[in-house]
Design a protein around this motif. Structure first.
Motif, PDB file in Angstrom:
ATOM      1  N   LEU A 114       0.817  -1.214   0.000  1.00  0.00           N
ATOM      2  CA  LEU A 114       0.000   0.000   0.000  1.00  0.00           C
ATOM      3  C   LEU A 114       0.851   1.263   0.000  1.00  0.00           C
ATOM      4  O   LEU A 114       0.598   2.207  -0.753  1.00  0.00           O
ATOM      5  CB  LEU A 114      -0.928  -0.017   1.213  1.00  0.00           C
ATOM      6  CG  LEU A 114      -1.848   1.196   1.407  1.00  0.00           C
ATOM      7  CD1 LEU A 114      -2.869   1.281   0.287  1.00  0.00           C
ATOM      8  CD2 LEU A 114      -2.552   1.117   2.761  1.00  0.00           C
TER       9      LEU A 114
ATOM     10  N   LEU B   3      -5.647  -6.784   3.950  1.00  0.00           N
ATOM     11  CA  LEU B   3      -5.936  -5.412   4.345  1.00  0.00           C
ATOM     12  C   LEU B   3      -7.399  -5.290   4.755  1.00  0.00           C
ATOM     13  O   LEU B   3      -8.268  -5.990   4.210  1.00  0.00           O
ATOM     14  CB  LEU B   3      -5.676  -4.463   3.179  1.00  0.00           C
ATOM     15  CG  LEU B   3      -4.221  -4.191   2.784  1.00  0.00           C
ATOM     16  CD1 LEU B   3      -4.180  -3.462   1.444  1.00  0.00           C
ATOM     17  CD2 LEU B   3      -3.527  -3.361   3.851  1.00  0.00           C
TER      18      LEU B   3
ATOM     19  N   TYR C 129      -8.842   0.000   3.458  1.00  0.00           N
ATOM     20  CA  TYR C 129      -7.483   0.054   2.916  1.00  0.00           C
ATOM     21  C   TYR C 129      -7.381  -0.709   1.593  1.00  0.00           C
ATOM     22  O   TYR C 129      -6.619  -0.331   0.703  1.00  0.00           O
ATOM     23  CB  TYR C 129      -6.479  -0.501   3.933  1.00  0.00           C
ATOM     24  CG  TYR C 129      -6.072   0.492   4.989  1.00  0.00           C
ATOM     25  CD1 TYR C 129      -5.358   1.630   4.657  1.00  0.00           C
ATOM     26  CD2 TYR C 129      -6.398   0.290   6.330  1.00  0.00           C
ATOM     27  CE1 TYR C 129      -4.975   2.550   5.627  1.00  0.00           C
ATOM     28  CE2 TYR C 129      -6.028   1.200   7.312  1.00  0.00           C
ATOM     29  CZ  TYR C 129      -5.312   2.327   6.949  1.00  0.00           C
ATOM     30  OH  TYR C 129      -4.937   3.236   7.904  1.00  0.00           O
ATOM     31  N   GLN C 130      -8.131  -1.809   1.489  1.00  0.00           N
ATOM     32  CA  GLN C 130      -8.130  -2.567   0.245  1.00  0.00           C
ATOM     33  C   GLN C 130      -8.696  -1.731  -0.896  1.00  0.00           C
ATOM     34  O   GLN C 130      -8.188  -1.755  -2.024  1.00  0.00           O
ATOM     35  CB  GLN C 130      -8.944  -3.853   0.411  1.00  0.00           C
ATOM     36  CG  GLN C 130      -8.915  -4.767  -0.807  1.00  0.00           C
ATOM     37  CD  GLN C 130      -7.530  -5.277  -1.134  1.00  0.00           C
ATOM     38  OE1 GLN C 130      -6.836  -5.783  -0.261  1.00  0.00           O
ATOM     39  NE2 GLN C 130      -7.124  -5.156  -2.397  1.00  0.00           N
TER      40      GLN C 130
END
Length: 293
Positions: free
Chosen positions: A110, A161, A165-166
């Motif tokens: 990320l 995640l 966040y994904q």
């Protein structure tokens, strides 16, 4: 007379340039970037596939967030206040893609995806991606990755995640695609490299052919036509009489293709290109002058 000499010089120069090009072609070379010194073990089949297709590869092991190891040399990112190199021979990340046709990053997280998508420096991966895209080099990244660093997965004992966040990670990946990065499943990355290198090799050949001036191509075609006209002048026993001014390698290759030509008769004013002479010698075809009987 002047036109004939011009065509002769152009044809000889063209043959010399083509022969030099064959000697200087270098095999494609890619860089695989891994999170640590054990991550590459699962990609042995990739390296075998690349080697079987004549593609060289180097491996870059990351060592923490802002530094990495390429061979015995350590490189560090060029962020503000950071040391660019830790020894006098190690290149900065921005310089690394200069030596490669493309960059392969099997796994991205990320943090690195966000920096690269925003065009920011600060990590080795983000700087490699930025530099490679600026240099018009291809960048392949594994698509089926969790988005969490390997070290973080070990520390936190988690593999996925959270959904917010994904979603953010997926957005970064789409933004990277718009910048020119290509995503593919990890197991297919080597296949994509082979395909990409093959396409770029074909493009280079097309560019080289397009760079040959039109008047040179016309001269070569004219020489071919002259040679074709002379094919009708056969004296038997595999002997051909050539009455043109310039004998090119292309014309000789056409005549010796079927293996029936054993000698060629020319006059004193006929010019034979160096490559044509080499081809005649290699195929065992003798060259005779018309006034020699």
């Amino acid at each position: 007379m002047r036109t004939e000499w011009k065509q002769t010089v152009e044809s000889i120069i063209r043959e010399i340039l083509l022969s030099m090009q064959g000697d200087t072609v270098k095999p494609p070379k890619v860089l695989y970037v891994f999170c640590d010194s054990t991550a590459h073990e699962a990609f042995t089949d990739h390296f075998i596939l690349l080697a079987n297709h004549g593609i060289c590869h180097d491996i870059l092991f990351l060592d923490g967030e802002t530094s990495s190891w390429l061979g015995l040399h350590k490189i560090e990112c060029g962020g503000r206040g950071k040391i660019i190199t830790s020894d006098e021979f190690a290149p900065a990340p921005l310089e690394v893609p200069l030596e490669y046709d493309g960059i392969v990053i099997p796994e991205i997280d990320l943090d690195n995806a966000g920096k690269a998508a925003a065009g920011l420096k600060g990590t080795v991966k983000s700087e490699l991606i930025l530099s490679a895209l600026l240099l018009n080099k291809f960048v392949f990244i594994g698509d089926d990755v969790p988005g969490i660093k390997r070290a973080d997965r070990r520390t936190l004992q988690t593999l996925t995640l959270p959904k917010p966040y994904q979603t953010l990670f997926d957005r970064y990946k789409k933004e990277l695609q718009t910048l020119g990065v290509e995503f593919a499943p990890q197991k297919h990355l080597a296949e994509r490299v082979v395909s990409q290198c093959s396409n770029r090799s074909k493009e280079k050949i097309i560019v080289v052919e397009a760079a040959v001036p039109t008047f040179q191509k016309a001269a070569v075609e004219e020489n071919k036509n002259v040679g074709n006209e002379q094919n009708d002048t056969v004296e038997g026993s595999g002997t051909i009489t050539f009455e043109g001014r310039l004998m090119s390698a292309d014309w000789v290759q056409q005549q010796v293709r079927n293996g029936t030509v054993v000698s060629i008769v020319i006059n004193k004013r006929t010019l034979v290109s160096p490559l044509a002479r080499d081809l005649l010698k290699a195929t065992g075809v003798e060259l005779h002058y018309a006034d020699q009987g």
